[in-house]
Design an enzyme around this catalytic site. Structure first.
Site, PDB file in Angstrom:
ATOM      1  N   ARG A 253       0.845  -1.197   0.000  1.00  0.00           N
ATOM      2  CA  ARG A 253       0.000   0.000   0.000  1.00  0.00           C
ATOM      3  C   ARG A 253       0.878   1.243   0.000  1.00  0.00           C
ATOM      4  O   ARG A 253       1.911   1.281   0.672  1.00  0.00           O
ATOM      5  CB  ARG A 253      -0.903   0.026   1.245  1.00  0.00           C
ATOM      6  CG  ARG A 253      -2.154  -0.816   1.136  1.00  0.00           C
ATOM      7  CD  ARG A 253      -3.151  -0.229   0.153  1.00  0.00           C
ATOM      8  NE  ARG A 253      -4.336  -1.043   0.016  1.00  0.00           N
ATOM      9  CZ  ARG A 253      -4.516  -2.006  -0.894  1.00  0.00           C
ATOM     10  NH1 ARG A 253      -3.568  -2.300  -1.751  1.00  0.00           N
ATOM     11  NH2 ARG A 253      -5.659  -2.684  -0.942  1.00  0.00           N
ATOM     12  N   GLU A 282      -3.401   7.778  -5.602  1.00  0.00           N
ATOM     13  CA  GLU A 282      -3.448   7.140  -6.937  1.00  0.00           C
ATOM     14  C   GLU A 282      -4.641   7.664  -7.714  1.00  0.00           C
ATOM     15  O   GLU A 282      -5.695   7.895  -7.115  1.00  0.00           O
ATOM     16  CB  GLU A 282      -3.560   5.623  -6.763  1.00  0.00           C
ATOM     17  CG  GLU A 282      -2.331   5.025  -6.091  1.00  0.00           C
ATOM     18  CD  GLU A 282      -2.505   3.547  -5.732  1.00  0.00           C
ATOM     19  OE1 GLU A 282      -3.498   2.929  -6.153  1.00  0.00           O
ATOM     20  OE2 GLU A 282      -1.644   3.026  -5.015  1.00  0.00           O
ATOM     21  N   HIS A 301      -0.592   0.218 -10.009  1.00  0.00           N
ATOM     22  CA  HIS A 301      -1.339  -0.615  -9.047  1.00  0.00           C
ATOM     23  C   HIS A 301      -1.962  -1.838  -9.740  1.00  0.00           C
ATOM     24  O   HIS A 301      -3.177  -1.928  -9.887  1.00  0.00           O
ATOM     25  CB  HIS A 301      -2.431   0.214  -8.333  1.00  0.00           C
ATOM     26  CG  HIS A 301      -2.904  -0.446  -7.063  1.00  0.00           C
ATOM     27  ND1 HIS A 301      -3.352   0.244  -5.968  1.00  0.00           N
ATOM     28  CD2 HIS A 301      -3.008  -1.753  -6.716  1.00  0.00           C
ATOM     29  CE1 HIS A 301      -3.712  -0.591  -5.009  1.00  0.00           C
ATOM     30  NE2 HIS A 301      -3.507  -1.825  -5.448  1.00  0.00           N
TER      31      HIS A 301
HETATM   32  C1  DGY Z   1      -5.560  -5.586  -3.223  1.00  0.00           C
HETATM   33  O1  DGY Z   1      -6.294  -6.509  -3.573  1.00  0.00           O
HETATM   34  O2  DGY Z   1      -5.653  -5.076  -2.105  1.00  0.00           O
HETATM   35  C2  DGY Z   1      -4.511  -5.149  -4.176  1.00  0.00           C
HETATM   36  O3  DGY Z   1      -4.024  -3.907  -3.862  1.00  0.00           O
HETATM   37  C3  DGY Z   1      -5.003  -5.183  -5.571  1.00  0.00           C
HETATM   38  O4  DGY Z   1      -3.924  -5.137  -6.470  1.00  0.00           O
END
Ligand code: DGY
Length: 334
Positions: A253, A282, A301
């Site tokens: 994250r 983002e 991402h």
């Molecule tokens: C999630 O599923 O939390 C991821 O960040 C997706 O790529």
């Protein structure tokens, strides 16, 4: 009177549960959901504007959301009938879980199915950083490849024999360790709690304190969830403990990293480079400082973004929702 009650009961029994999706899922899933529920799919600006979300969720029984949708107290309070929140993600830091649980709302999420895809991406980024693949691509596209095969040209780093520090040896961290083992990499890890000996043996990994991991790693790969404790964990203090030849990879994250500090550490050559799939805010634009740095690899991402995995996530999200709305536990709940 009896007839009236009966009518009301029948209306209740035939009333379709109302579902809000903050974004489209695969067509096969929408078809399946439409058969059972009255669904409303947001199709405008992404993320769905908060005032619209608050308005639309008022009469809904179920919500399917994504990691960028902030499902806080205000949203939950406006949802008078909500029985489940199913997120299309393994991360659930965007949902006020405690509050939702207090309101007896069941939570569904999508772990496991995206483990391999995310580990693949983390490993791709590691290799890319060390071998400067996208950097070379950028040079060629700009017409900057002038001469071939010089001894100092575009030299990167070997991966074999290097030390990989896995911060968070959970599901995804372990899948990364499997790949690293195949590449002859030495693995060290740090978790809040040291893992059982048999896990360390099967992953060929050695426990280190956080400082020890930062001091010894050639690559640090982040696989911890985003929580209050991991908020901006990677700051200047953290980065200064890394070797100046080492690389940082983040597929977890964005807010685990204090971006301002990382930008400054990269500029001052406190670390050698970074590869990032996630960011504080983002999407990042073309003027973000990272876009100007040759020693930074950027991804939009896409940890779980493969055809196969995204389908599995869709299936799981729908299943989680169906179970929760039949008053059963979702397959994966928090
Ligand atoms: C999630 O599923 O939390 C991821 O960040 C997706 O790529």
């Amino acid at each position: 009177m009896v007839l009236g009650c009966l009518h009301q009961l029948m209306v209740k029994m035939t009333r379709k549960n109302k579902i809000l999706l903050t974004r489209k899922l695969h067509d096969f899933a929408l078809k399946r959901l439409r058969k059972k529920y009255a669904i409303e799919v947001h199709s405008g600006k992404i993320p769905m504007p908060k005032n619209k979300l608050i308005d639309k969720i008022r009469d809904k029984d179920g919500l399917i959301c994504f990691p960028y949708d902030v499902i806080d107290k205000q949203v939950i309070d406006s949802a008078k009938k909500l029985r489940t929140i199913c997120t299309y993600s393994v991360g659930y830091d965007h949902i006020d879980i405690k509050y939702a649980k207090r309101k007896k709302i069941r939570i569904g999420y999508t772990p496991k199915v995206l483990t391999e895809a995310t580990a693949d991406l983390a490993f791709t980024l590691i290799l890319d950083l060390l071998r400067r693949v996208t950097e070379g691509d950028r040079i060629i596209r700009k017409g900057g490849w002038k001469e071939i095969y010089g001894v100092y040209d575009y030299v990167g780093n070997d991966l074999a024999g290097k030390t990989l520090g896995i911060l968070g040896l959970g599901r995804i961290g372990k899948a990364v360790s499997k790949r690293a083992n195949a590449f002859g990499v030495k693995i060290i890890y740090h978790n809040r709690k040291r893992l059982a000996r048999k896990i360390e043996i099967s992953t060929h990994s050695k426990y280190e304190s956080l400082n020890g991991l930062l001091r010894k790693s050639d690559v640090v790969s982040i696989h911890v969830p985003y929580t209050k404790q991991t908020h901006q964990l990677v700051d200047m203090n953290f980065l200064k403990k890394m070797k100046n030849t080492s690389f940082l990879v983040n597929t977890a994250r964005g807010n685990i990293i204090k971006e301002k500090d990382l930008v400054s550490a990269l500029r001052k050559k406190i670390i050698a480079g970074a590869a990032l799939d996630v960011f504080e805010n983002e999407p990042i634009g073309k003027n973000h400082p990272f876009t100007k740095m040759q020693n930074v690899v950027l991804a939009p991402h896409v940890g779980s973004s493969t055809i196969e995995t995204r389908k599995k996530m869709t299936e799981l999200t729908v299943k989680n929702l169906e179970l929760a709305l039949s008053d059963k536990k979702p397959i994966y709940t928090v």
